[in-house]
Design a protein around this motif. Structure first.
Motif, short mmCIF file in Angstrom:
data_model
loop_
_atom_site.label_atom_id
_atom_site.label_comp_id
_atom_site.label_asym_id
_atom_site.label_seq_id
_atom_site.Cartn_x
_atom_site.Cartn_y
_atom_site.Cartn_z
N GLY A 119 5.96 6.31 12.14
CA GLY A 119 4.80 5.77 11.45
C GLY A 119 3.53 6.59 11.56
O GLY A 119 2.49 6.19 11.02
N SER A 120 3.59 7.74 12.21
CA SER A 120 2.41 8.60 12.26
C SER A 120 2.18 9.22 10.90
O SER A 120 3.14 9.64 10.24
CB SER A 120 2.60 9.70 13.31
N THR A 121 0.90 9.29 10.50
CA THR A 121 0.58 9.78 9.16
C THR A 121 -0.36 10.98 9.21
O THR A 121 -1.08 11.19 10.20
CB THR A 121 -0.08 8.68 8.32
N ASN A 122 -0.33 11.75 8.14
CA ASN A 122 -1.19 12.91 7.98
C ASN A 122 -1.61 12.97 6.52
O ASN A 122 -0.75 12.81 5.63
CB ASN A 122 -0.43 14.19 8.37
N TYR A 123 -2.90 13.17 6.27
CA TYR A 123 -3.42 13.19 4.91
C TYR A 123 -4.22 14.45 4.64
O TYR A 123 -4.91 14.97 5.53
CB TYR A 123 -4.36 11.99 4.66
N ALA A 124 -4.19 14.91 3.39
CA ALA A 124 -5.11 15.95 2.97
C ALA A 124 -6.53 15.37 2.99
O ALA A 124 -6.73 14.18 2.70
CB ALA A 124 -4.77 16.41 1.56
N ASP A 125 -7.50 16.19 3.33
CA ASP A 125 -8.88 15.72 3.41
C ASP A 125 -9.34 15.10 2.09
O ASP A 125 -10.10 14.13 2.08
CB ASP A 125 -9.82 16.86 3.78
N SER A 126 -8.86 15.64 0.99
CA SER A 126 -9.31 15.20 -0.33
C SER A 126 -8.88 13.78 -0.68
O SER A 126 -9.44 13.17 -1.60
CB SER A 126 -8.82 16.16 -1.41
N VAL A 127 -7.88 13.23 0.03
CA VAL A 127 -7.38 11.90 -0.31
C VAL A 127 -7.63 10.87 0.79
O VAL A 127 -7.32 9.68 0.59
CB VAL A 127 -5.88 11.94 -0.65
N LYS A 128 -8.16 11.30 1.90
CA LYS A 128 -8.41 10.36 3.00
C LYS A 128 -9.33 9.23 2.54
O LYS A 128 -10.35 9.46 1.90
CB LYS A 128 -9.03 11.09 4.20
N GLY A 129 -8.94 8.00 2.87
CA GLY A 129 -9.72 6.84 2.48
C GLY A 129 -9.39 6.32 1.10
O GLY A 129 -9.84 5.22 0.73
N ARG A 130 -8.62 7.08 0.31
CA ARG A 130 -8.24 6.65 -1.04
C ARG A 130 -6.74 6.41 -1.18
O ARG A 130 -6.31 5.52 -1.90
CB ARG A 130 -8.69 7.68 -2.08
N PHE A 131 -5.94 7.25 -0.53
CA PHE A 131 -4.48 7.15 -0.63
C PHE A 131 -3.92 6.62 0.68
O PHE A 131 -4.44 6.90 1.76
CB PHE A 131 -3.86 8.51 -0.89
N THR A 132 -2.82 5.87 0.57
CA THR A 132 -2.12 5.36 1.74
C THR A 132 -0.63 5.61 1.59
O THR A 132 -0.04 5.21 0.58
CB THR A 132 -2.36 3.86 1.92
N ILE A 133 -0.05 6.27 2.58
CA ILE A 133 1.39 6.51 2.59
C ILE A 133 2.06 5.49 3.50
O ILE A 133 1.51 5.14 4.56
CB ILE A 133 1.72 7.96 3.02
N SER A 134 3.22 5.01 3.09
CA SER A 134 3.99 4.07 3.91
C SER A 134 5.47 4.30 3.64
O SER A 134 5.83 4.99 2.68
CB SER A 134 3.59 2.62 3.60
N ARG A 135 6.30 3.74 4.50
CA ARG A 135 7.74 3.92 4.30
C ARG A 135 8.49 2.69 4.76
O ARG A 135 8.05 1.96 5.64
CB ARG A 135 8.27 5.17 5.01
N ASP A 136 9.65 2.50 4.15
CA ASP A 136 10.58 1.43 4.53
C ASP A 136 11.82 2.14 5.04
O ASP A 136 12.62 2.66 4.27
CB ASP A 136 10.90 0.56 3.32
N ASN A 137 11.96 2.20 6.36
CA ASN A 137 13.07 2.95 6.96
C ASN A 137 14.43 2.36 6.59
O ASN A 137 15.41 3.09 6.45
CB ASN A 137 12.91 3.00 8.47
N ALA A 138 14.49 1.05 6.42
CA ALA A 138 15.77 0.41 6.08
C ALA A 138 16.23 0.81 4.69
O ALA A 138 17.43 0.84 4.41
CB ALA A 138 15.62 -1.10 6.17
N LYS A 139 15.27 1.14 3.81
CA LYS A 139 15.60 1.50 2.43
C LYS A 139 15.48 3.01 2.20
O LYS A 139 15.68 3.46 1.07
CB LYS A 139 14.68 0.76 1.46
#
Length: 120
Positions: free
Chosen positions: A55-75
């Protein structure tokens, strides 16, 4: 082998939102990192956001605060919620997944890309 199927791109007005999805399938034993990259015409492909199995995330500076990444490990699916979109976000977005096959070797696979266009 591993297949990635992306969905969710399209045309949106500035300030709007889109949600991208990428589902991985195939002979997968485990997935370590799932990420999204973008490539605008004439530009290099660059990282937008990535997320580890923990669940650790990393974002480009240009999208921080606007984009959110998530994942469903089961799927084996990764999502990118894109809010407050700007014209400069216009690009083809590619999903990338890295992990290990059931037969043992590591893999790194790319999706086919989905176009995101931000324009009024």
């Amino acid at each position: 082998q591993v297949q990635l199927v992306e969905s969710g791109g399209g045309l949106v007005q500035p300030g709007g939102s889109l949600r991208l999805s990428c589902a991985a399938s195939g002979s997968i034993s485990s997935i370590d990192v799932m990420g999204w990259y973008c490539q605008a015409p004439g530009e290099q492909r660059e990282l937008v956001a990535a997320i580890t199995s923990g669940g650790s995330t990393n974002y480009a500076d240009s999208v921080k605060g606007r984009f959110t990444i998530s994942r469903d490990n089961a799927k084996n699916t990764v999502y990118l919620q894109m809010n407050s979109l700007k014209p400069e976000d216009t690009a083809v977005y590619y999903c990338n997944t890295r992990g290990r096959l059931v037969t043992g070797p590591k893999f790194s696979s790319w999706g086919q890309g989905t176009q995101v266009t931000v324009s009024s």
